[in-house]
Scaffold this active site. Structure first.
Site, short mmCIF file in Angstrom:
data_model
loop_
_atom_site.label_atom_id
_atom_site.label_comp_id
_atom_site.label_asym_id
_atom_site.label_seq_id
_atom_site.Cartn_x
_atom_site.Cartn_y
_atom_site.Cartn_z
N CYS A 118 0.67 1.75 12.24
CA CYS A 118 1.85 2.27 11.57
C CYS A 118 2.44 3.44 12.36
O CYS A 118 3.60 3.78 12.18
CB CYS A 118 1.50 2.72 10.17
SG CYS A 118 0.48 1.52 9.33
N GLY A 147 0.80 -1.21 0.00
CA GLY A 147 0.00 0.00 0.00
C GLY A 147 0.84 1.27 0.00
O GLY A 147 0.54 2.23 -0.71
N HIS A 172 -1.61 -7.74 2.37
CA HIS A 172 -1.67 -8.23 3.75
C HIS A 172 -2.91 -7.77 4.51
O HIS A 172 -3.14 -8.21 5.64
CB HIS A 172 -0.39 -7.90 4.52
CG HIS A 172 -0.22 -6.49 4.98
ND1 HIS A 172 -0.48 -6.10 6.27
CD2 HIS A 172 0.20 -5.38 4.33
CE1 HIS A 172 -0.21 -4.80 6.39
NE2 HIS A 172 0.21 -4.34 5.23
C1 PLP Z 1 -5.38 3.04 4.42
C2 PLP Z 1 -4.00 2.46 4.35
N1 PLP Z 1 -3.17 2.86 3.38
C3 PLP Z 1 -1.93 2.37 3.26
C4 PLP Z 1 -1.43 1.45 4.14
C5 PLP Z 1 -0.03 0.94 3.98
O1 PLP Z 1 -0.04 -0.34 3.40
P1 PLP Z 1 1.23 -1.29 3.47
O2 PLP Z 1 1.32 -1.74 4.89
O3 PLP Z 1 0.93 -2.40 2.53
O4 PLP Z 1 2.41 -0.48 3.05
C6 PLP Z 1 -2.25 1.01 5.20
C7 PLP Z 1 -1.74 0.07 6.22
O5 PLP Z 1 -1.96 0.25 7.42
C8 PLP Z 1 -3.57 1.54 5.29
O6 PLP Z 1 -4.39 1.15 6.28
#
Ligand code: PLP
Ligand code: ZN
Lengths: 127, 388
Positions: B325, B72, B201
Protein backbone atom coordinates in the site's frame (compact mmCIF):
# COMPACT_ATOMS: atom_id res chain seq x y z
CA UNK A 1 9.98 14.08 -26.36
CA UNK A 2 9.64 11.75 -23.39
CA UNK A 3 9.07 13.54 -20.10
CA UNK A 4 11.90 13.10 -17.59
CA UNK A 5 9.76 12.36 -14.54
CA UNK A 6 6.43 10.66 -14.84
CA UNK A 7 3.49 10.12 -12.49
CA UNK A 8 3.86 6.40 -12.06
CA UNK A 9 5.21 4.10 -9.46
CA UNK A 10 6.18 1.38 -11.85
CA UNK A 11 9.46 1.41 -13.77
CA UNK A 12 9.52 1.40 -17.58
CA UNK A 13 10.92 -1.58 -19.50
CA UNK A 14 14.07 0.43 -20.22
CA UNK A 15 14.66 1.09 -16.53
CA UNK A 16 14.01 -2.56 -15.67
CA UNK A 17 16.57 -3.57 -18.30
CA UNK A 18 19.21 -1.36 -16.68
CA UNK A 19 18.40 -2.79 -13.25
CA UNK A 20 18.66 -6.37 -14.49
CA UNK A 21 21.94 -5.75 -16.32
CA UNK A 22 23.48 -2.46 -15.21
CA UNK A 23 26.10 -1.15 -17.58
CA UNK A 24 29.72 -0.47 -16.62
CA UNK A 25 29.68 -2.05 -13.18
CA UNK A 26 32.95 -2.26 -11.28
CA UNK A 27 35.99 -0.19 -10.41
CA UNK A 28 38.65 1.35 -12.69
CA UNK A 29 42.17 0.29 -11.82
CA UNK A 30 43.77 3.76 -12.09
CA UNK A 31 40.96 6.29 -12.28
CA UNK A 32 41.52 9.97 -12.93
CA UNK A 33 38.49 10.87 -10.89
CA UNK A 34 36.37 9.19 -8.22
CA UNK A 35 33.03 10.47 -7.00
CA UNK A 36 31.02 9.13 -4.11
CA UNK A 37 27.55 9.78 -2.80
CA UNK A 38 24.79 8.50 -0.55
CA UNK A 39 21.07 9.03 -0.24
CA UNK A 40 20.43 9.31 3.46
CA UNK A 41 16.68 8.60 3.13
CA UNK A 42 16.89 5.26 1.33
CA UNK A 43 20.51 4.40 2.07
CA UNK A 44 21.69 4.34 -1.55
CA UNK A 45 25.49 4.29 -1.88
CA UNK A 46 27.37 4.92 -5.13
CA UNK A 47 30.91 5.28 -6.38
CA UNK A 48 31.71 6.62 -9.86
CA UNK A 49 35.10 6.14 -11.55
CA UNK A 50 36.26 8.13 -14.58
CA UNK A 51 39.33 7.65 -16.73
CA UNK A 52 40.18 10.38 -19.21
CA UNK A 53 42.21 10.23 -22.36
CA UNK A 54 43.20 13.80 -23.09
CA UNK A 55 40.19 15.96 -22.44
CA UNK A 56 37.60 13.24 -22.92
CA UNK A 57 36.22 10.37 -20.83
CA UNK A 58 37.64 7.09 -22.09
CA UNK A 59 36.01 4.93 -19.46
CA UNK A 60 33.26 5.44 -16.87
CA UNK A 61 32.38 2.75 -14.34
CA UNK A 62 30.41 2.57 -11.15
CA UNK A 63 29.72 0.55 -8.03
CA UNK A 64 26.24 0.62 -6.57
CA UNK A 65 24.24 -0.44 -3.57
CA UNK A 66 20.82 1.09 -3.89
CA UNK A 67 17.31 1.06 -5.22
CA UNK A 68 16.27 0.36 -8.79
CA UNK A 69 16.15 4.02 -9.79
CA UNK A 70 19.66 4.87 -8.62
CA UNK A 71 20.98 1.68 -10.23
CA UNK A 72 19.41 2.63 -13.56
CA UNK A 73 20.48 6.29 -13.18
CA UNK A 74 24.12 5.35 -12.62
CA UNK A 75 23.99 2.82 -15.43
CA UNK A 76 22.63 5.52 -17.76
CA UNK A 77 25.13 8.08 -16.53
CA UNK A 78 28.12 5.85 -17.27
CA UNK A 79 26.74 5.38 -20.80
CA UNK A 80 26.21 9.10 -21.25
CA UNK A 81 29.63 10.07 -19.91
CA UNK A 82 31.66 8.25 -22.57
CA UNK A 83 33.57 10.64 -24.89
CA UNK A 84 32.48 13.78 -23.01
CA UNK A 85 34.73 16.59 -21.75
CA UNK A 86 34.59 17.76 -18.15
CA UNK A 87 32.65 20.79 -19.27
CA UNK A 88 30.10 18.63 -21.07
CA UNK A 89 29.79 16.39 -18.00
CA UNK A 90 29.06 19.43 -15.83
CA UNK A 91 26.12 20.17 -18.10
CA UNK A 92 24.41 16.78 -17.49
CA UNK A 93 21.16 17.27 -15.55
CA UNK A 94 18.96 14.84 -13.59
CA UNK A 95 16.32 15.43 -16.28
CA UNK A 96 18.68 14.24 -19.01
CA UNK A 97 19.53 11.12 -17.02
CA UNK A 98 15.84 10.38 -16.56
CA UNK A 99 15.14 11.07 -20.26
CA UNK A 100 17.95 8.69 -21.22
CA UNK A 101 15.99 6.06 -19.27
CA UNK A 102 12.73 6.90 -21.01
CA UNK A 103 11.39 8.50 -17.83
CA UNK A 104 11.63 7.80 -14.10
CA UNK A 105 8.80 7.86 -11.55
CA UNK A 106 8.51 11.35 -10.11
CA UNK A 107 9.13 10.20 -6.53
CA UNK A 108 12.50 8.84 -7.69
CA UNK A 109 13.78 12.22 -8.87
CA UNK A 110 16.20 12.28 -5.93
CA UNK A 111 17.96 9.24 -7.38
CA UNK A 112 18.77 11.01 -10.67
CA UNK A 113 19.86 13.98 -8.56
CA UNK A 114 22.21 11.74 -6.58
CA UNK A 115 23.74 10.50 -9.85
CA UNK A 116 24.40 14.12 -10.85
CA UNK A 117 25.91 14.93 -7.43
CA UNK A 118 28.26 11.95 -7.66
CA UNK A 119 29.34 13.01 -11.12
CA UNK A 120 30.11 16.53 -9.90
CA UNK A 121 31.92 15.11 -6.90
CA UNK A 122 34.14 13.15 -9.30
CA UNK A 123 34.86 16.23 -11.41
CA UNK A 124 35.84 18.14 -8.28
CA UNK A 125 38.11 15.22 -7.41
CA UNK A 126 39.82 15.47 -10.80
CA UNK A 127 40.31 19.24 -10.63
CA UNK B 1 8.04 -19.64 -17.36
CA UNK B 2 5.79 -20.68 -14.48
CA UNK B 3 5.17 -17.65 -12.31
CA UNK B 4 5.48 -17.90 -8.55
CA UNK B 5 3.34 -15.64 -6.40
CA UNK B 6 4.74 -15.02 -2.92
CA UNK B 7 2.97 -11.77 -2.13
CA UNK B 8 -0.17 -13.03 -0.43
CA UNK B 9 -0.07 -10.28 2.18
CA UNK B 10 -0.61 -7.73 -0.61
CA UNK B 11 -3.53 -9.65 -2.04
CA UNK B 12 -4.53 -13.23 -2.74
CA UNK B 13 -5.93 -15.03 -5.76
CA UNK B 14 -9.71 -15.43 -5.77
CA UNK B 15 -10.44 -19.08 -5.21
CA UNK B 16 -12.52 -20.76 -7.93
CA UNK B 17 -15.19 -21.68 -5.36
CA UNK B 18 -15.49 -18.00 -4.49
CA UNK B 19 -15.75 -16.87 -8.11
CA UNK B 20 -18.34 -19.58 -8.68
CA UNK B 21 -20.40 -18.47 -5.70
CA UNK B 22 -20.33 -14.87 -6.92
CA UNK B 23 -21.22 -15.55 -10.54
CA UNK B 24 -25.03 -15.73 -10.21
CA UNK B 25 -24.99 -12.34 -8.48
CA UNK B 26 -23.34 -10.80 -11.53
CA UNK B 27 -26.14 -12.33 -13.60
CA UNK B 28 -29.70 -13.38 -12.87
CA UNK B 29 -29.56 -12.68 -9.13
CA UNK B 30 -29.01 -8.94 -9.44
CA UNK B 31 -31.68 -7.81 -7.00
CA UNK B 32 -31.33 -5.10 -4.40
CA UNK B 33 -31.38 -6.81 -1.01
CA UNK B 34 -33.52 -3.98 0.33
CA UNK B 35 -36.34 -4.56 -2.15
CA UNK B 36 -39.48 -6.29 -0.93
CA UNK B 37 -40.06 -8.38 -4.07
CA UNK B 38 -38.61 -11.76 -4.97
CA UNK B 39 -35.48 -10.36 -6.61
CA UNK B 40 -34.73 -8.48 -3.44
CA UNK B 41 -35.46 -11.42 -1.19
CA UNK B 42 -33.02 -13.67 -3.10
CA UNK B 43 -30.27 -11.10 -2.72
CA UNK B 44 -31.10 -10.54 0.96
CA UNK B 45 -30.92 -14.25 1.69
CA UNK B 46 -27.46 -14.42 0.12
CA UNK B 47 -26.20 -11.41 2.06
CA UNK B 48 -27.48 -12.85 5.34
CA UNK B 49 -25.94 -16.23 4.57
CA UNK B 50 -22.59 -14.47 4.07
CA UNK B 51 -23.05 -12.59 7.33
CA UNK B 52 -23.59 -15.84 9.21
CA UNK B 53 -20.45 -17.31 7.66
CA UNK B 54 -18.34 -14.30 8.61
CA UNK B 55 -19.75 -14.41 12.15
CA UNK B 56 -18.96 -18.11 12.43
CA UNK B 57 -15.35 -17.61 11.29
CA UNK B 58 -14.58 -15.15 14.07
CA UNK B 59 -16.84 -16.61 16.74
CA UNK B 60 -19.26 -13.67 16.90
CA UNK B 61 -22.27 -14.19 19.11
CA UNK B 62 -24.72 -12.88 16.52
CA UNK B 63 -24.53 -12.46 12.72
CA UNK B 64 -25.89 -8.93 13.24
CA UNK B 65 -22.56 -8.00 14.79
CA UNK B 66 -21.03 -8.13 11.28
CA UNK B 67 -21.24 -4.92 9.22
CA UNK B 68 -20.25 -5.24 5.58
CA UNK B 69 -17.88 -2.58 4.27
CA UNK B 70 -15.71 -1.97 1.23
CA UNK B 71 -12.68 -3.60 2.87
CA UNK B 72 -10.05 -3.30 5.54
CA UNK B 73 -9.40 0.40 5.10
CA UNK B 74 -13.05 1.35 5.51
CA UNK B 75 -13.45 -1.01 8.45
CA UNK B 76 -10.49 0.60 10.22
CA UNK B 77 -11.82 4.07 9.47
CA UNK B 78 -15.29 3.17 10.66
CA UNK B 79 -13.98 1.68 13.90
CA UNK B 80 -11.68 4.58 14.75
CA UNK B 81 -13.76 7.51 13.55
CA UNK B 82 -17.04 5.90 14.53
CA UNK B 83 -15.96 4.98 18.05
CA UNK B 84 -14.48 8.42 18.69
CA UNK B 85 -17.55 10.16 17.31
CA UNK B 86 -19.79 7.98 19.48
CA UNK B 87 -17.67 8.95 22.48
CA UNK B 88 -18.36 12.62 21.84
CA UNK B 89 -15.55 13.37 19.40
CA UNK B 90 -12.88 13.92 21.99
CA UNK B 91 -10.44 11.93 24.07
CA UNK B 92 -7.44 9.71 23.69
CA UNK B 93 -6.67 6.91 21.20
CA UNK B 94 -4.02 4.36 22.09
CA UNK B 95 -2.50 2.45 19.20
CA UNK B 96 0.84 0.99 18.10
CA UNK B 97 3.57 2.20 15.77
CA UNK B 98 3.36 -0.96 13.68
CA UNK B 99 -0.26 -0.56 12.56
CA UNK B 100 -1.23 -0.45 8.91
CA UNK B 101 -1.51 3.04 7.41
CA UNK B 102 -5.30 2.60 7.38
CA UNK B 103 -5.11 2.91 11.19
CA UNK B 104 -2.10 5.19 11.59
CA UNK B 105 -3.12 7.78 9.01
CA UNK B 106 -6.68 7.77 10.31
CA UNK B 107 -5.34 8.48 13.80
CA UNK B 108 -3.21 11.25 12.33
CA UNK B 109 -6.24 12.71 10.58
CA UNK B 110 -8.28 12.56 13.80
CA UNK B 111 -5.56 14.09 15.97
CA UNK B 112 -6.54 17.59 16.99
CA UNK B 113 -7.03 19.74 20.04
CA UNK B 114 -9.79 17.41 21.18
CA UNK B 115 -8.35 14.06 20.12
CA UNK B 116 -4.91 12.90 21.24
CA UNK B 117 -3.10 9.83 19.96
CA UNK B 118 -0.39 7.67 21.53
CA UNK B 119 1.54 5.24 19.30
CA UNK B 120 3.22 2.56 21.38
CA UNK B 121 6.67 1.54 20.12
CA UNK B 122 7.16 -2.21 19.61
CA UNK B 123 10.06 -4.31 20.81
CA UNK B 124 12.71 -5.53 18.35
CA UNK B 125 10.45 -8.34 17.17
CA UNK B 126 7.55 -5.97 16.51
CA UNK B 127 5.54 -6.88 19.62
CA UNK B 128 3.49 -4.58 21.80
CA UNK B 129 2.80 -5.97 25.25
CA UNK B 130 -0.37 -5.69 27.30
CA UNK B 131 1.80 -4.18 30.02
CA UNK B 132 2.82 -1.35 27.71
CA UNK B 133 -0.83 -0.77 26.82
CA UNK B 134 -1.75 -0.71 30.52
CA UNK B 135 0.99 1.83 31.18
CA UNK B 136 -0.21 4.17 28.45
CA UNK B 137 -3.96 4.06 29.19
CA UNK B 138 -5.34 7.41 30.34
CA UNK B 139 -8.57 8.24 32.12
CA UNK B 140 -9.84 9.74 28.87
CA UNK B 141 -8.76 6.86 26.57
CA UNK B 142 -11.73 6.22 24.29
CA UNK B 143 -10.28 3.45 22.12
CA UNK B 144 -7.37 1.05 22.04
CA UNK B 145 -6.46 -0.20 18.56
CA UNK B 146 -3.79 -2.89 18.18
CA UNK B 147 -3.57 -5.13 15.13
CA UNK B 148 -3.80 -8.90 15.38
CA UNK B 149 -1.10 -9.84 12.85
CA UNK B 150 1.32 -7.47 11.17
CA UNK B 151 1.25 -7.29 7.37
CA UNK B 152 4.97 -6.63 6.93
CA UNK B 153 6.71 -8.97 9.37
CA UNK B 154 3.79 -11.12 10.50
CA UNK B 155 4.23 -10.47 14.21
CA UNK B 156 1.20 -11.55 16.22
CA UNK B 157 0.16 -9.23 19.02
CA UNK B 158 -1.17 -10.50 22.34
CA UNK B 159 -4.71 -9.41 21.46
CA UNK B 160 -6.25 -11.71 24.05
CA UNK B 161 -4.35 -10.06 26.90
CA UNK B 162 -4.93 -6.58 25.53
CA UNK B 163 -8.65 -7.26 25.09
CA UNK B 164 -8.88 -8.55 28.67
CA UNK B 165 -7.10 -5.48 29.98
CA UNK B 166 -9.41 -3.17 28.04
CA UNK B 167 -12.46 -5.00 29.35
CA UNK B 168 -11.22 -4.60 32.88
CA UNK B 169 -10.62 -0.87 32.37
CA UNK B 170 -13.86 -0.36 30.44
CA UNK B 171 -12.12 0.90 27.30
CA UNK B 172 -13.33 -0.27 23.87
CA UNK B 173 -10.81 -2.38 21.96
CA UNK B 174 -10.40 -2.54 18.19
CA UNK B 175 -8.14 -4.95 16.34
CA UNK B 176 -7.18 -4.87 12.67
CA UNK B 177 -7.37 -8.58 11.85
CA UNK B 178 -7.06 -8.14 8.09
CA UNK B 179 -3.93 -10.31 7.91
CA UNK B 180 -4.72 -12.70 10.74
CA UNK B 181 -8.22 -13.67 9.61
CA UNK B 182 -8.41 -17.31 8.63
CA UNK B 183 -4.79 -17.90 9.65
CA UNK B 184 -5.12 -17.99 13.43
CA UNK B 185 -8.00 -19.25 15.57
CA UNK B 186 -10.35 -16.40 16.43
CA UNK B 187 -13.10 -16.13 18.95
CA UNK B 188 -14.12 -12.53 19.52
CA UNK B 189 -16.78 -13.49 22.02
CA UNK B 190 -14.35 -15.26 24.31
CA UNK B 191 -11.69 -12.59 23.89
CA UNK B 192 -14.06 -9.71 24.44
CA UNK B 193 -13.00 -7.71 21.40
CA UNK B 194 -15.30 -4.76 20.62
CA UNK B 195 -14.36 -4.08 17.00
CA UNK B 196 -12.51 -6.23 14.47
CA UNK B 197 -11.59 -5.28 10.88
CA UNK B 198 -11.43 -7.80 8.05
CA UNK B 199 -10.97 -7.76 4.29
CA UNK B 200 -12.05 -10.32 1.70
CA UNK B 201 -9.13 -10.00 -0.70
CA UNK B 202 -6.61 -11.22 1.87
CA UNK B 203 -8.50 -14.51 2.29
CA UNK B 204 -8.96 -15.47 -1.36
CA UNK B 205 -12.09 -13.38 -1.75
CA UNK B 206 -12.75 -10.42 -4.04
CA UNK B 207 -11.28 -6.94 -3.67
CA UNK B 208 -13.47 -4.16 -2.35
CA UNK B 209 -15.36 -6.18 0.26
CA UNK B 210 -14.79 -6.59 3.96
CA UNK B 211 -16.46 -6.31 7.31
CA UNK B 212 -16.28 -4.70 10.69
CA UNK B 213 -17.33 -6.80 13.66
CA UNK B 214 -19.13 -4.62 16.20
CA UNK B 215 -19.86 -6.31 19.50
CA UNK B 216 -23.47 -5.88 20.61
CA UNK B 217 -23.51 -2.90 22.92
CA UNK B 218 -20.32 -1.32 21.56
CA UNK B 219 -20.94 2.32 20.69
CA UNK B 220 -20.32 3.38 17.10
CA UNK B 221 -21.42 6.28 14.89
CA UNK B 222 -21.68 5.82 11.10
CA UNK B 223 -19.38 7.36 8.52
CA UNK B 224 -21.86 6.94 5.69
CA UNK B 225 -25.43 8.09 6.13
CA UNK B 226 -28.26 7.53 3.73
CA UNK B 227 -30.53 4.55 3.18
CA UNK B 228 -29.89 3.13 6.63
CA UNK B 229 -28.47 -0.22 5.52
CA UNK B 230 -26.35 -2.31 7.90
CA UNK B 231 -28.30 -1.29 11.00
CA UNK B 232 -27.97 2.39 10.10
CA UNK B 233 -24.20 2.10 10.56
CA UNK B 234 -23.15 1.80 6.93
CA UNK B 235 -25.60 3.19 4.41
CA UNK B 236 -25.41 2.26 0.76
CA UNK B 237 -26.82 -0.60 -1.29
CA UNK B 238 -24.84 -3.67 -0.37
CA UNK B 239 -22.08 -4.97 -2.70
CA UNK B 240 -23.92 -8.25 -3.09
CA UNK B 241 -21.45 -10.13 -5.33
CA UNK B 242 -18.55 -8.99 -3.13
CA UNK B 243 -20.36 -9.93 0.06
CA UNK B 244 -21.28 -13.36 -1.32
CA UNK B 245 -17.63 -13.87 -2.29
CA UNK B 246 -16.53 -12.78 1.16
CA UNK B 247 -18.98 -15.22 2.72
CA UNK B 248 -17.70 -18.12 0.65
CA UNK B 249 -14.11 -17.18 1.45
CA UNK B 250 -15.01 -17.16 5.16
CA UNK B 251 -16.61 -20.58 4.86
CA UNK B 252 -13.50 -21.99 3.18
CA UNK B 253 -11.23 -20.32 5.73
CA UNK B 254 -13.21 -21.84 8.57
CA UNK B 255 -13.03 -25.33 7.06
CA UNK B 256 -9.48 -25.28 5.78
CA UNK B 257 -7.76 -22.54 7.75
CA UNK B 258 -6.21 -24.60 10.53
CA UNK B 259 -4.74 -27.21 8.15
CA UNK B 260 -3.59 -24.49 5.76
CA UNK B 261 -1.92 -22.57 8.57
CA UNK B 262 0.07 -25.66 9.56
CA UNK B 263 1.14 -26.25 5.96
CA UNK B 264 2.14 -22.61 5.50
CA UNK B 265 4.12 -22.56 8.71
CA UNK B 266 6.06 -25.61 7.53
CA UNK B 267 6.72 -24.07 4.12
CA UNK B 268 7.83 -20.81 5.69
CA UNK B 269 10.15 -22.70 8.01
CA UNK B 270 11.65 -24.54 5.05
CA UNK B 271 12.12 -21.27 3.14
CA UNK B 272 13.79 -19.51 6.06
CA UNK B 273 16.09 -22.31 7.10
CA UNK B 274 17.24 -22.98 3.53
CA UNK B 275 17.75 -19.27 2.77
CA UNK B 276 19.77 -18.79 5.96
CA UNK B 277 21.80 -21.89 5.14
CA UNK B 278 22.60 -20.88 1.57
CA UNK B 279 22.99 -17.13 1.90
CA UNK B 280 25.29 -15.50 4.45
CA UNK B 281 24.27 -12.43 6.47
CA UNK B 282 20.50 -12.85 6.48
CA UNK B 283 18.34 -11.53 9.32
CA UNK B 284 14.84 -12.91 9.96
CA UNK B 285 12.89 -9.82 10.98
CA UNK B 286 10.41 -10.57 13.74
CA UNK B 287 11.85 -14.05 14.01
CA UNK B 288 11.82 -13.92 17.80
CA UNK B 289 8.05 -13.42 17.93
CA UNK B 290 5.11 -15.63 17.14
CA UNK B 291 4.18 -14.83 13.57
CA UNK B 292 1.49 -15.32 10.95
CA UNK B 293 2.22 -18.70 9.41
CA UNK B 294 3.06 -17.61 5.85
CA UNK B 295 4.93 -14.36 6.39
CA UNK B 296 8.70 -14.10 6.18
CA UNK B 297 10.49 -10.76 6.25
CA UNK B 298 14.20 -11.18 5.57
CA UNK B 299 17.02 -8.65 5.45
CA UNK B 300 19.95 -9.37 3.15
CA UNK B 301 22.77 -7.34 4.63
CA UNK B 302 24.86 -5.65 1.97
CA UNK B 303 22.12 -5.95 -0.65
CA UNK B 304 19.08 -3.82 -1.48
CA UNK B 305 15.45 -4.93 -1.45
CA UNK B 306 14.03 -3.23 -4.51
CA UNK B 307 16.72 -4.46 -6.88
CA UNK B 308 16.35 -7.96 -5.44
CA UNK B 309 12.60 -7.73 -5.96
CA UNK B 310 13.11 -6.75 -9.60
CA UNK B 311 15.64 -9.53 -10.18
CA UNK B 312 13.21 -12.06 -8.73
CA UNK B 313 10.37 -10.56 -10.78
CA UNK B 314 12.39 -11.03 -13.98
CA UNK B 315 12.56 -14.71 -13.00
CA UNK B 316 8.80 -14.77 -12.52
CA UNK B 317 8.85 -14.64 -8.72
CA UNK B 318 6.65 -12.00 -7.07
CA UNK B 319 7.63 -10.72 -3.61
CA UNK B 320 7.54 -7.29 -2.01
CA UNK B 321 9.48 -4.70 -0.08
CA UNK B 322 7.64 -2.97 2.74
CA UNK B 323 3.89 -2.58 2.41
CA UNK B 324 2.27 -2.84 -1.01
CA UNK B 325 0.00 0.00 0.00
CA UNK B 326 2.98 2.31 0.34
CA UNK B 327 4.47 1.38 -3.02
CA UNK B 328 5.42 4.61 -4.72
CA UNK B 329 7.10 5.99 -1.67
CA UNK B 330 10.82 5.78 -1.03
CA UNK B 331 10.53 6.01 2.72
CA UNK B 332 11.66 2.86 4.49
CA UNK B 333 8.92 0.79 6.11
CA UNK B 334 7.59 2.45 9.27
CA UNK B 335 7.20 -1.00 10.81
CA UNK B 336 10.83 -1.99 10.35
CA UNK B 337 11.96 1.47 11.47
CA UNK B 338 9.85 1.16 14.63
CA UNK B 339 11.42 -2.25 15.28
CA UNK B 340 14.79 -0.52 15.32
CA UNK B 341 16.42 -2.20 12.31
CA UNK B 342 19.81 -0.90 11.23
CA UNK B 343 20.02 1.08 8.00
CA UNK B 344 21.69 -1.95 6.40
CA UNK B 345 18.84 -4.24 7.42
CA UNK B 346 16.20 -1.71 6.34
CA UNK B 347 17.79 -1.34 2.93
CA UNK B 348 18.09 -5.08 2.37
CA UNK B 349 14.64 -6.19 3.47
CA UNK B 350 12.30 -8.31 1.41
CA UNK B 351 8.93 -9.82 2.29
CA UNK B 352 7.90 -13.29 1.18
CA UNK B 353 4.26 -14.08 1.96
CA UNK B 354 2.89 -17.52 1.27
CA UNK B 355 -0.75 -18.45 1.00
CA UNK B 356 -3.35 -20.68 -0.57
CA UNK B 357 -1.74 -22.44 -3.54
CA UNK B 358 1.86 -21.99 -2.37
CA UNK B 359 3.89 -25.15 -2.84
CA UNK B 360 7.23 -26.76 -2.11
CA UNK B 361 8.11 -26.09 -5.75
CA UNK B 362 7.51 -22.38 -5.24
CA UNK B 363 9.95 -22.36 -2.35
CA UNK B 364 12.34 -24.41 -4.46
CA UNK B 365 12.24 -21.80 -7.24
CA UNK B 366 13.11 -19.09 -4.74
CA UNK B 367 16.02 -21.16 -3.50
CA UNK B 368 17.20 -21.65 -7.09
CA UNK B 369 17.15 -17.95 -7.93
CA UNK B 370 17.65 -15.94 -4.75
CA UNK B 371 21.24 -16.86 -3.75
CA UNK B 372 22.57 -15.80 -7.17
CA UNK B 373 20.47 -12.60 -7.15
CA UNK B 374 21.80 -11.64 -3.71
CA UNK B 375 25.35 -12.51 -4.75
CA UNK B 376 25.12 -10.31 -7.84
CA UNK B 377 23.62 -7.34 -6.02
CA UNK B 378 26.24 -7.59 -3.28
CA UNK B 379 29.04 -7.86 -5.84
CA UNK B 380 28.10 -4.48 -7.34
CA UNK B 381 28.35 -2.61 -4.05
CA UNK B 382 31.02 0.06 -3.52
CA UNK B 383 34.15 -1.30 -1.89
CA UNK B 384 35.33 0.60 1.16
CA UNK B 385 38.81 1.02 -0.32
CA UNK B 386 37.50 2.81 -3.43
CA UNK B 387 39.12 6.16 -2.68
CA UNK B 388 42.68 6.23 -3.99
C1 PLP C 1 -3.17 -5.01 8.29
C2 PLP C 1 -3.96 -4.40 7.17
N1 PLP C 1 -4.95 -3.56 7.45
C3 PLP C 1 -5.69 -2.98 6.48
C4 PLP C 1 -5.45 -3.21 5.16
C5 PLP C 1 -6.28 -2.55 4.11
O1 PLP C 1 -7.23 -3.44 3.60
P1 PLP C 1 -7.98 -3.15 2.23
O2 PLP C 1 -6.96 -3.35 1.16
O3 PLP C 1 -9.07 -4.16 2.16
O4 PLP C 1 -8.50 -1.76 2.29
C6 PLP C 1 -4.39 -4.08 4.81
C7 PLP C 1 -4.04 -4.31 3.38
O5 PLP C 1 -2.86 -4.31 3.01
C8 PLP C 1 -3.63 -4.68 5.85
O6 PLP C 1 -2.62 -5.51 5.57
ZN1 ZN D 1 16.98 5.52 -4.27
Amino acid sequence: MTPAFVDAHHYSETVLGHIAEPHNVGAIERPDAVGRGTNPSCGDEVTLYLRFEGERVAEAKMEILGCGAITASMSALTDMAGGKTAEELMAITPEQIAEHLGGLPRHKRHCAQLAQRVLRDALKDRA
Amino acid sequence: MKRVYLDHNATTPVRPEVAEAMRPFLGALFGNPNSIHGFGREARAAVEEARARAAALIGAAEPEEILFTSGGTESDNLALRGALAAAGGSGHILTSAVEHHAVLDTCKALESGKIRVTCLPPDKAGRVTAGAVAGALRPDTRLVSVMWGNNEVGTLQPVGEIAALCRERGVPFHTDAVQALGKVPMNVRELGVDFLSASAHKINGPKGAGFLYVRTGARLAPLLTGGGQERDLRSGTENVPGIVGLGEACRLAREEGPAQARALAALRERLESAVCERIPDVVVNGGAAERLPGTSNLSFIGAEGETLLIRLDLEGIAVSTGSACSAGSTEPSHVLVAMGLSLEALRGSLRFSLGWGSTEEDVGRVLDVLPEAVRRVRAMAPKPEARR
